[in-house]
Every structure is written in structure tokens, then in C-alpha cells.
Design a protein around this motif. Sequence first.
Motif, short mmCIF file in Angstrom:
data_model
loop_
_atom_site.label_atom_id
_atom_site.label_comp_id
_atom_site.label_asym_id
_atom_site.label_seq_id
_atom_site.Cartn_x
_atom_site.Cartn_y
_atom_site.Cartn_z
N GLU A 18 27.80 -20.77 -12.06
CA GLU A 18 28.98 -20.91 -11.20
C GLU A 18 29.93 -21.90 -11.87
O GLU A 18 29.55 -23.01 -12.23
N MET A 121 31.83 -13.32 -2.99
CA MET A 121 31.00 -14.25 -2.22
C MET A 121 31.83 -14.62 -1.00
O MET A 121 32.94 -15.15 -1.16
N ARG A 124 32.98 -19.49 4.44
CA ARG A 124 33.98 -20.05 5.36
C ARG A 124 34.91 -21.00 4.62
O ARG A 124 36.10 -21.06 4.88
N GLY A 125 34.35 -21.78 3.68
CA GLY A 125 35.15 -22.82 3.01
C GLY A 125 34.98 -24.13 3.74
O GLY A 125 34.64 -24.15 4.94
N ASP A 126 35.16 -25.20 3.02
CA ASP A 126 35.01 -26.52 3.63
C ASP A 126 36.19 -26.81 4.54
O ASP A 126 37.30 -26.34 4.31
N ALA A 144 32.17 -17.34 8.15
CA ALA A 144 31.90 -16.42 7.03
C ALA A 144 31.51 -15.04 7.53
O ALA A 144 31.87 -14.02 6.92
N HIS A 182 23.03 -26.58 7.09
CA HIS A 182 24.45 -26.90 6.92
C HIS A 182 24.75 -28.12 7.79
O HIS A 182 24.24 -28.22 8.91
N GLU A 184 27.05 -29.03 9.69
CA GLU A 184 27.59 -28.86 11.05
C GLU A 184 26.63 -28.13 11.99
O GLU A 184 26.89 -28.04 13.19
N TYR A 194 22.53 -17.67 12.31
CA TYR A 194 23.89 -17.30 11.85
C TYR A 194 23.82 -16.62 10.48
O TYR A 194 24.59 -15.71 10.18
P1 FAD Z 1 29.41 -20.19 7.76
O1 FAD Z 1 28.33 -19.23 7.46
O2 FAD Z 1 30.58 -19.70 8.53
O3 FAD Z 1 28.75 -21.42 8.52
C1 FAD Z 1 29.50 -22.61 8.77
C2 FAD Z 1 28.86 -23.38 9.91
O4 FAD Z 1 29.09 -22.70 11.15
C3 FAD Z 1 27.35 -23.54 9.83
O5 FAD Z 1 27.02 -24.78 10.36
C4 FAD Z 1 26.81 -22.40 10.68
O6 FAD Z 1 25.54 -22.72 11.24
C5 FAD Z 1 27.87 -22.29 11.75
N1 FAD Z 1 28.12 -20.92 12.21
C6 FAD Z 1 28.12 -19.79 11.47
N2 FAD Z 1 28.45 -18.73 12.22
C7 FAD Z 1 28.70 -19.21 13.46
C8 FAD Z 1 29.11 -18.62 14.69
N3 FAD Z 1 29.31 -17.28 14.78
N4 FAD Z 1 29.28 -19.42 15.76
C9 FAD Z 1 29.07 -20.75 15.69
N5 FAD Z 1 28.68 -21.38 14.55
C10 FAD Z 1 28.50 -20.61 13.46
N6 FAD Z 1 33.36 -23.85 -0.61
C11 FAD Z 1 34.59 -23.62 -1.10
O7 FAD Z 1 35.59 -24.14 -0.54
N7 FAD Z 1 34.80 -22.83 -2.21
C12 FAD Z 1 33.76 -22.23 -2.85
O8 FAD Z 1 33.97 -21.51 -3.85
C13 FAD Z 1 32.44 -22.44 -2.35
N8 FAD Z 1 31.37 -21.85 -2.94
C14 FAD Z 1 30.12 -22.03 -2.39
C15 FAD Z 1 29.03 -21.37 -2.96
C16 FAD Z 1 27.75 -21.54 -2.44
C17 FAD Z 1 26.58 -20.80 -3.05
C18 FAD Z 1 27.55 -22.42 -1.33
C19 FAD Z 1 26.15 -22.66 -0.78
C20 FAD Z 1 28.62 -23.07 -0.76
C21 FAD Z 1 29.91 -22.88 -1.27
N9 FAD Z 1 31.03 -23.50 -0.70
C22 FAD Z 1 32.28 -23.28 -1.21
C23 FAD Z 1 30.88 -24.40 0.45
C24 FAD Z 1 31.05 -23.72 1.81
O9 FAD Z 1 32.35 -23.20 1.93
C25 FAD Z 1 30.80 -24.77 2.89
O10 FAD Z 1 29.46 -25.17 2.87
C26 FAD Z 1 31.25 -24.39 4.29
O11 FAD Z 1 31.27 -25.59 5.07
C27 FAD Z 1 30.36 -23.37 5.00
O12 FAD Z 1 30.52 -22.13 4.46
P2 FAD Z 1 29.60 -20.89 4.92
O13 FAD Z 1 30.14 -19.71 4.25
O14 FAD Z 1 28.18 -21.21 4.76
O15 FAD Z 1 30.00 -20.89 6.48
#
Ligand code: FAD
Length: 317
Positions: A18, A121, A124-126, A144, A182, A184, A194
Motif C-alpha cells: 500500500e 477499496m 468511510r475515511g477518517d 463504508a 475500530h 469508534e 458491521y
Molecule cells: P466503516 O466500516 O464505515 O466503520 C466506521 C465505524 O462505524 C466503525 O466504528 C463501525 O463499527 C461503525 N459502523 C459501521 N457501519 C455502521 C452502521 N451501519 N451504523 C453504525 N455504525 C456503523 N482512510 C483514508 O482516509 N484513506 C485511505 O486510503 C484509507 N485506507 C485504509 C486501508 C485499510 C486497509 C484500513 C484498515 C483503513 C484505511 N483507512 C483509510 C482508514 C479508515 O478510513 C478509517 O479507519 C475510518 O475511520 C473507518 O473506515 P471503515 O471503512 O472501516 O468504516
Amino acid sequence: MKVIEFLNKAKDPLISFEIIPPDRGRSADVIYRIVEELMVFKPPFIDVTSHAADAKYVEQADGSFSRKITRKRPGTIGLSAAIKYRYKVETVVHLLCTGFTREETEDALVELNYLGIENVMALRGDISDYKKSIQPNRTVNAYAVDLVSQISHMNQGLFLDDELEADRTDFCIGVAAYPEKHDEAPSLDADIRYLKQKVDTGADYIVTQMIFDNRKYFHFVELCRAAGIQVPIIPGIKLLTSRNHLSSLPRHFNVSFPDDLVRNVLDAKDDAEVKEIGGAFARKQVEELLNAKVPCIHFYVMQQAKTVKKLIQGLGI
Ligand code: FAD
């Protein structure tokens, strides 16, 4: 070729990387040099991260502050296409909910489709300090899973305008997971529920947050399998290369370190010894994962190709 096809065909664990786009204004050459270093290992795919805009306060000459919105690292799609065609390697484009409307995401997916990029991929993003204002006729993906749903719909020929006669796209979708939860999420169980929603909605495979304790990864995989998640779960590995990582990585990524690693790093006499310790630790970790026949090992290279290269060469892969 799709990531899931590589994973399904592989007899032995694969190795993927990555990388991160350069800062706004910088040349892509530094990234090409990194990719060139990594290509000796013939990775099946390389991920390119994505970065939403952020807000910063900048001090003015008169002592006041102004709020500046910048997207520090643009160019994920262009860079992914350039790498794919220059080096003949599949690229995985990271797509975010944060900072993008669904309409912009649909446009981005159309671009990717035309570029022949099949792997994305969905993240959600930070959470950022900048919350873009959304026009009334625009929509957003909150989690996401919503982004996975949008991509899966396009794979069925269903675009945002439901009257559109659209051809199906054919994206392979990866999603993120967190063996240490995660930050949060209320609990690991809730997080896995999730995660299952993301898989049930169309995700083909999972990549984990960086882990420094393989037991956490193995335990997480067991929990996921018990929850009915059957897709490949790829462990993410990052090399600890500076003392600063002991505080910055847990702060940014909600990860923890085994006590002996922390002790050894704190006792190291200089930065070079910290690198040696981090490298030796990761080597043992990777050897164990390879022996356990994980589907793939995903290295968070970002811009540190040399240490990762040394590690893989040491393993003789
Ligand atoms: P989600 O799956 O949406 O989860 C986010 C939070 O919400 C979690 O706590 C989950 O438990 C909760 N949740 C999920 N669905 C629901 C729902 N329906 N209702 C209520 N709560 C829910 N960040 C970047 O900005 N750019 C990148 O390129 C990037 N690459 C990454 C690559 C990898 C392999 C990893 C592990 C992380 C990466 N990240 C990146 C970080 C990521 O964007 C953050 O960790 C972000 O805070 C969560 O993203 P997620 O896709 O896991 O979110």
C-alpha cells in the motif's frame, strides 16, 4: 485481473503493498521509484490510498487565524492508472465516503471503469475537521457499507439515476477491518456485525488494520468465521522504524504493541537500532503468518520501500 481472482488462484500466500500519493504539488517520480523497488517481488496488486480535504488554521501576519481547506494528497485515480500501465500491475484504488458526494463517487467509478481499473477499496475515511457542505440535490454515503452498496448497485447496472440505461460495471470490492476494534465501535462484536454487513452487501475481501500481535489477527479471523464471514481476510503489516511510532501509531490507528517490542525499542541506543529491532520483529511476525498460510500479507509501505524490501529479501520470497 481482480484481487479476489489472485487470492482464489494462489497456492501460497501473496504479498501486496500500500502506497500513498505524494503531497500536493510534488512530482510522482518519488512514488514511481518506490514502486520500482517493490516490483522485484512481482506483487499481484498495489493499493493507492485516498485523502479527503482537511481544514487547518493558519496564523496570519497580524496574529489572527484563517481557516484553510486543502486536500493535501490528491491524485489517487491518476496515480493508480499510471502505475497500472507503467508497471503492468493491478492497482486498488481507495475510495472514501468522507468528503465526496455519491454523485462524485459515481463519476469516479465511471473514470475507473474507462481506465480499466477493476479493484477498489471501499472506506468511510477518517473523520476530518472539514465538513463539506452538501447541495440539496446531492447525497452522501455515511458508512463504508453504503459505499459498498453503491458500487454493488453499479455492478448490477443500477446507477443513481434509476431511469438511466446503464451497463454493468465489474468492480472487485475490498473493505477494512480492525482486529483490535475500530476506535469508534462500541465493541469488537458490534464492529464485526458491521463488517458482516459490508460483506453481505458485496465486499469480496477484507484487509485488516496493521497488527503487531499475530494472535490478535488469528483470534479476529476466528470471530469473523464464527459470525459467518467467509471471504479472505488479509493481515496488514507495518514496520516499526522509529521510536515515535510507539506513540503515533496507537494514536492514529488504535493499535497496540507487545510489551517486549516496546521495551526493546525504548532500550535501543539509536535510531538505527530501532530500525533493526522493528525489522527483526516484523520478520518473525511475517514468517509466522506465511507458515499459517494466510491468503496474502499486505505491507503498509506508504513511502518506506527500503525497509520493507530488506525484510522481504531477508525472507527469501
Ligand atoms: P466503516 O466500516 O464505515 O466503520 C466506521 C465505524 O462505524 C466503525 O466504528 C463501525 O463499527 C461503525 N459502523 C459501521 N457501519 C455502521 C452502521 N451501519 N451504523 C453504525 N455504525 C456503523 N482512510 C483514508 O482516509 N484513506 C485511505 O486510503 C484509507 N485506507 C485504509 C486501508 C485499510 C486497509 C484500513 C484498515 C483503513 C484505511 N483507512 C483509510 C482508514 C479508515 O478510513 C478509517 O479507519 C475510518 O475511520 C473507518 O473506515 P471503515 O471503512 O472501516 O468504516
